[in-house]
Design an enzyme around this catalytic site. Structure first.
Site, PDB file in Angstrom:
ATOM      1  NE  ARG A   1      28.847 105.338 -46.265  1.00  0.00           N
ATOM      2  CZ  ARG A   1      28.105 105.903 -45.343  1.00  0.00           C
ATOM      3  NH1 ARG A   1      27.350 105.159 -44.560  1.00  0.00           N
ATOM      4  NH2 ARG A   1      28.112 107.216 -45.173  1.00  0.00           N
TER       5      ARG A   1
ATOM      6  CG  HIS B   1      18.113 110.384 -47.569  1.00  0.00           C
ATOM      7  ND1 HIS B   1      16.740 110.488 -47.473  1.00  0.00           N
ATOM      8  CD2 HIS B   1      18.361 109.077 -47.840  1.00  0.00           C
ATOM      9  CE1 HIS B   1      16.189 109.318 -47.675  1.00  0.00           C
ATOM     10  NE2 HIS B   1      17.151 108.439 -47.889  1.00  0.00           N
TER      11      HIS B   1
ATOM     12  CE  LYS C   1       9.286 107.143 -48.236  1.00  0.00           C
ATOM     13  NZ  LYS C   1       9.493 106.428 -46.958  1.00  0.00           N
TER      14      LYS C   1
END
Length: 322
Positions: free
Chosen positions: A34, A76, A94
């Site tokens: 970002r 995510h 995950k």
């Protein structure tokens, strides 16, 4: 040659980048963050040719085949959707997202676009874990009757840390508990009975969580996770004819010990190289070369089933990210 991009620049992203050097036919060509500063620092540290100051720019790079999403959990979904919108194959850390609804959206989007998507549950691609699964399926310990596994970290973590910040999907369950839950699911499938209890933090995330699964055919799993004490991080799989012990850390153990009834214990060593992230990258590349849109080792169905279990547990312990 499979050309990789990495989305995010934190610790896990760095470990993945290092392990990618061990993967034949893999090339890390781009990183996205970002901020330009963060991307450029990561690129310099890991010899990455191109650094992008946005996720969309990374996803739009025509020279990237697959992107590894390594953000905190709460990002995510947005990050992976950005990659899919750029027609990129995706390996997403995950847990896949914060809940079943958003994971389902990712899976449906990938399927609709004909793109590869895999959750980076590296335990399911670990060669020794796969050997243990083969032993269980071959009846080496008889019928499985119980699974025990724990994963606890000592902390303490400050309130703004991703482990405690509710806005970042904090709590022990999604970060650590996903491993014991995934192990039980890998061995026994979806349980018919779920019970859970947790002590919550002032921020409203779980600090110490106990989980019990039950299956109608008689098997049970006792699982734990927490961020208030360093547990053994071990697992045991018990059957009617023996037991398999997985030492610390059970999700990437240095060996497994097989105890057959009436026989001396057998040690099954692991070939530990790198940090272990290369195994999931190898599986992604194998699937891409075969034209697959999901991995048989980490299928979409398993990701969705585990996510549904995590949702169920969170509902029982009173943790919400809404």
């Amino acid at each position: 040659m499979t050309r990789w991009g990495v989305l995010a620049t934190g610790h896990i992203a760095g470990r993945f980048a290092e392990d990618l050097r061990l993967v034949p036919g893999a090339e890390l060509v781009a990183v996205g963050s970002r901020t330009r500063e963060s991307a450029e620092l990561f690129a310099a540290r890991h010899d990455v040719p191109r650094a992008y100051a946005s996720w969309a720019e990374l996803a739009a790079d025509p020279d990237v085949d697959v992107i590894y999403v390594a953000t905190p959990h709460a990002a995510h979904h947005e990050a992976a959707m950005t990659c899919l919108a750029g027609d990129k194959a995706v390996l997403v850390e995950k847990p896949c997202t914060l809940d079943l609804a958003t994971t389902t959206e990712l899976v449906e989007t990938a399927r609709a676009r004909g793109l590869f998507l895999m959750e980076a549950m590296w335990m399911r691609t670990n060669p020794l874990i796969l050997k243990v699964l083969d032993l269980v399926r071959a009846g080496a310990i008889g019928e499985v009757t119980s699974v025990r596994a724990d994963f606890g970290a000592a902390g303490p973590f400050p309130p703004e840390h991703r482990m405690r910040a509710r806005t970042l999907g904090g709590g022990a369950l999604l970060d650590l508990g996903v491993y014991p839950v995934s192990l039980a699911h890998l061995l026994l499938g979806v349980p018919q009975h779920v019970q859970a209890w947790a002590k919550l933090s002032p921020e409203g995330v779980d600090e110490n969580t106990g989980i019990v699964f039950g299956w109608d055919f008689g098997a049970v799993a006792t699982l734990g996770c927490g961020m208030v004490g360093a547990t053994a991080i071990t697992a045991s799989i018990t059957g009617t004819a023996g037991r398999i012990d997985l030492p610390e850390p059970f999700y990437r153990p240095g060996a497994a010990v097989l105890h057959r009834l009436g026989a001396e214990p057998e040690t099954i060593p692991a070939d530990l190289t790198g940090g272990g992230y290369q195994d999931e990258a190898i599986e992604v590349q194998r699937c891409l070369a075969a034209g697959l849109t999901e991995s048989p080792l980490v299928p979409h169905a398993a990701t969705l089933e585990v996510m549904a279990l995590l949702d169920d547990i969170r509902a029982r312990i009173g943790v919400s990210y809404a």
